[in-house]
Write an enzyme that holds these catalytic residues in place. Structure first.
Site, PDB file in Angstrom:
ATOM      1  N   ASN A 207       0.842  -1.205   0.000  1.00 28.89           N
ATOM      2  CA  ASN A 207       0.000   0.000   0.000  1.00 28.89           C
ATOM      3  C   ASN A 207       0.869   1.245   0.000  1.00 28.89           C
ATOM      4  O   ASN A 207       1.949   1.265   0.584  1.00 28.89           O
ATOM      5  CB  ASN A 207      -0.910   0.035   1.229  1.00 28.89           C
ATOM      6  CG  ASN A 207      -1.994   1.098   1.083  1.00 28.89           C
ATOM      7  OD1 ASN A 207      -2.913   0.942   0.283  1.00 28.89           O
ATOM      8  ND2 ASN A 207      -1.862   2.197   1.800  1.00 28.89           N
ATOM      9  N   ARG A 212       0.416  12.510   6.747  1.00 31.85           N
ATOM     10  CA  ARG A 212       1.417  13.428   7.287  1.00 31.85           C
ATOM     11  C   ARG A 212       2.209  12.743   8.398  1.00 31.85           C
ATOM     12  O   ARG A 212       1.694  11.849   9.084  1.00 31.85           O
ATOM     13  CB  ARG A 212       0.738  14.683   7.810  1.00 31.85           C
ATOM     14  CG  ARG A 212      -0.079  14.447   9.052  1.00 31.85           C
ATOM     15  CD  ARG A 212      -0.592  15.764   9.620  1.00 31.85           C
ATOM     16  NE  ARG A 212      -1.214  15.592  10.910  1.00 31.85           N
ATOM     17  CZ  ARG A 212      -2.509  15.789  11.133  1.00 31.85           C
ATOM     18  NH1 ARG A 212      -3.324  16.127  10.151  1.00 31.85           N
ATOM     19  NH2 ARG A 212      -2.984  15.638  12.351  1.00 31.85           N
ATOM     20  N   GLU A 271      -1.708   0.541  -5.137  1.00 31.46           N
ATOM     21  CA  GLU A 271      -1.424   1.835  -5.751  1.00 31.46           C
ATOM     22  C   GLU A 271      -0.346   1.697  -6.819  1.00 31.46           C
ATOM     23  O   GLU A 271      -0.354   2.400  -7.824  1.00 31.46           O
ATOM     24  CB  GLU A 271      -0.966   2.843  -4.684  1.00 31.46           C
ATOM     25  CG  GLU A 271      -2.082   3.416  -3.813  1.00 31.46           C
ATOM     26  CD  GLU A 271      -2.543   2.477  -2.713  1.00 31.46           C
ATOM     27  OE1 GLU A 271      -1.920   1.417  -2.518  1.00 31.46           O
ATOM     28  OE2 GLU A 271      -3.550   2.808  -2.034  1.00 31.46           O
ATOM     29  N   ASP A 320      -5.190  21.795   8.982  1.00 35.14           N
ATOM     30  CA  ASP A 320      -5.568  20.764   8.009  1.00 35.14           C
ATOM     31  C   ASP A 320      -6.297  21.316   6.788  1.00 35.14           C
ATOM     32  O   ASP A 320      -6.617  22.490   6.713  1.00 35.14           O
ATOM     33  CB  ASP A 320      -6.404  19.686   8.713  1.00 35.14           C
ATOM     34  CG  ASP A 320      -5.893  18.297   8.366  1.00 35.14           C
ATOM     35  OD1 ASP A 320      -5.738  18.029   7.169  1.00 35.14           O
ATOM     36  OD2 ASP A 320      -5.654  17.505   9.286  1.00 35.14           O
TER      37      ASP A 320
END
Ligand SMILES: Cc1cc2nc3c(=O)[nH]c(=O)nc-3n(C[C@H](O)[C@H](O)[C@H](O)COP(=O)(O)O)c2cc1C
Ligand SMILES: [Mn+2]
Length: 519
Positions: A207, A212, A271, A320
């Protein structure tokens, strides 16, 4: 074509007038962030071919390269994906819609009728399967290897994005008592644009997620992955066995990689495979030096280490993408065992905050690319949009062709069950003639077509971890507005009036005669 490395991408952007170099010395703390914030709200150099009607579609400014950052020898690149045009270059496509068509061809191959059509489709159909990542023996990302004490994160130009980042005395904490008693405090500096590589303990699935990472010390960080994301899912399996989880943070690499790390692929879909498809060629991987993981060989910088299930750190607060600080909370500790990098690396980073920011364009890429995939689950969706004011998880505009009573509600419930779309807090469903890319048009129909007590659907379920309005973290309610024209069977409905528009004959007549009117 997508490009092989960040350095190459920056050279290309420079040649296209899309890169601004800052030669004067800047602070990693706040200064880079304030500049990037300001630049991202200015017009982007190249126009775009996208259907987005938001004024933000034209913004994004230039990519920035800070050549002299105090406290580090490494230059910082930011806002590299921060416009439609730049995202398209990174993904090697003329427009996101064209890329979406390639994805459409993969997920729902139309039965070709002639041999010629068959031949034309074949290459695309094969591509997703035919570019699995490929292991190579060496890569530029390991030209310099720093192990053990030599590995020092404080020498990388990790930036502080917003004033209260990492400040536990700011009150931006989930549990004030716990925050007071912490023995180990983080800094305000974060890795913000890294691909976090992990492996599933049971299936071996790889993965990559963009999460962050907060700097605590030269070899220590906190990992902020949301409980709904794959990195956290992998970690729970290691924790159940009380085993340390190898983890690598890869920065740079093929230009499709940062996007792929953010893409909401279902668990188990790698991915790296998707990256191979977008890249039109396999992503090359090298073996890490100190852990059993592989990372993209063309990365600028790789941080190797492990996550310790026995150790938690008070992570945050962090400014954020919602435009608010996410509150400090417990997250696992990451210990660094090595830093490897190429000669003369460039450190990529990003900031998030009130839109539009760089992540707006990454999110819009997802909106387009995933429409064909979303349609495989909810075929009723003709089009959709994640409007800028909804910062992605807060709001979705959905266009359907209504075929039966309560059709809009069925679509809402389907979305609330579909992967990361399930976190959508406000869903507005509109009829076919409404332009979902035009916020005005959608809101006009919402306000006009809804009787609030009849046409809303409120449900409870998991919500985005960053939603600060929900009564508890990750748990809350969601609302759907049926803004379609109502049918008699959908409750108490009077004769529904026709929506006005001029007839075609008159419109054409007026167009033809326009100059005669003296305009
Ligand atoms: C700039 C940026 C920062 C992000 N930061 C985080 C983060 O800190 N934690 C997190 O869980 N997700 C974060 N995300 C969202 C995930 O990257 C995204 O949901 C991704 O699909 C997760 O992949 P996964 O399902 O493989 O875990 C961020 C996305 C972007 C674009
Ligand atoms: Mn994933």
């Amino acid at each position: 074509m997508a490009m092989e490395s960040l350095s190459e991408f920056l050279k290309f952007l420079d040649s296209q007038g899309e890169l601004h170099r800052v030669k004067t010395s800047v602070e990693a703390k706040l200064e880079i962030s304030a500049i990037a914030d300001r630049v991202s709200k200015t017009p982007a150099p190249h126009g775009n071919k996208e259907i987005d009607k938001s004024p933000a579609a034209k913004l994004g400014g230039k990519a920035l390269l800070f050549e002299s950052v105090k406290g580090s020898d490494i230059p910082v690149a930011i806002n590299t994906f921060g416009s439609y045009w730049r995202v398209c270059q990174a993904l090697g496509t003329p427009s996101l819609s064209e890329l979406a068509e390639r994805v459409q061809a993969l997920v729902k191959p139309e039965i070709p009728t002639t041999l010629l059509e068959k031949m034309k489709k074949l290459p695309d159909l094969l591509k997703l399967g035919s570019f699995p990542p490929k292991t190579v023996r060496s890569g530029i990302c390991q030209q310099v290897i720093l192990e053990g004490d030599q590995a020092d994160l404080t020498r990388l130009p990790l930036i502080q994005c917003w004033p209260l980042d990492g400040d536990l005395s700011s009150g931006q904490v989930m549990d004030a008592a716990a925050a007071q008693n912490v023995t180990e405090r983080g800094t305000g500096r974060y890795v913000t644009f890294g691909g976090i590589h992990t492996r599933d303990l049971e299936t071996g699935d790889r993965n990559i997620g963009m999460y962050r990472v907060q700097l605590f010390g030269p070899r220590k960080c906190a990992m902020h992955w949301h409980m709904h994301h794959d990195g956290a899912r992998h970690f729970r399996k290691y924790r159940a066995r009380n085993a340390k989880m190898p983890l690598a943070i890869a920065l740079g690499g093929e230009t499709v990689l940062p996007y792929c790390a953010t893409a909401p692929l279902p668990p188990g879909i790698e991915e790296l495979l998707f990256a191979g498809f977008l890249n039109d060629g396999a992503i090359e991987l090298v073996q890490c030096r100190t852990i059993d993981l592989q990372v993209p060989a063309n990365s600028e910088i790789v941080i190797e280490g492990y996550v310790d299930p026995a150790e938690q750190l008070m992570e945050g607060p962090f400014g954020d993408h919602t435009g608010f600080y996410s509150l400090a909370d417990w997250y696992p500790a990451f210990h660094v065992t090595a830093i490897t990098h190429r000669h003369d690396p460039i450190y990529p980073t990003t900031i998030v905050g009130k839109p539009p920011m760089e992540d707006y364009f990454l999110g819009k890429a997802t909106e387009r690319i995933f429409l064909p995939l979303l349609r495989t689950i909810v075929p009723d969706i003709i089009d959709y949009s994640l409007p800028i004011s909804g910062v992605f998880h807060n709001c979705a505009f959905i266009k359907i062709r209504k075929e039966y009573p309560y059709h809009a509600r069925r679509v809402m419930h389907a979305i609330w069950g579909a992967g990361q779309m399930s976190f959508t807090k406000f869903i507005i469903v509109v009829d076919e003639q409404v332009d979902v890319q035009d916020e005005q048009d959608v809101l006009f129909h919402l306000f006009a077509n809804c009787d609030p007590s009849r046409d809303t659907e409120i449900v409870r379920g998991p919500v985005d971890i960053l939603d600060h309005a929900s009564p508890a973290t990750g748990v809350g309610s969601k609302i759907g507005f049926d803004a379609t024209a109502k049918w008699p069977a959908e409750g108490s409905v009077r004769t529904w009036p026709a929506e006005m528009s001029m007839d075609t004959t008159t419109r054409e007549l007026v167009s033809r005669r326009w100059s005669e009117y003296g305009f």
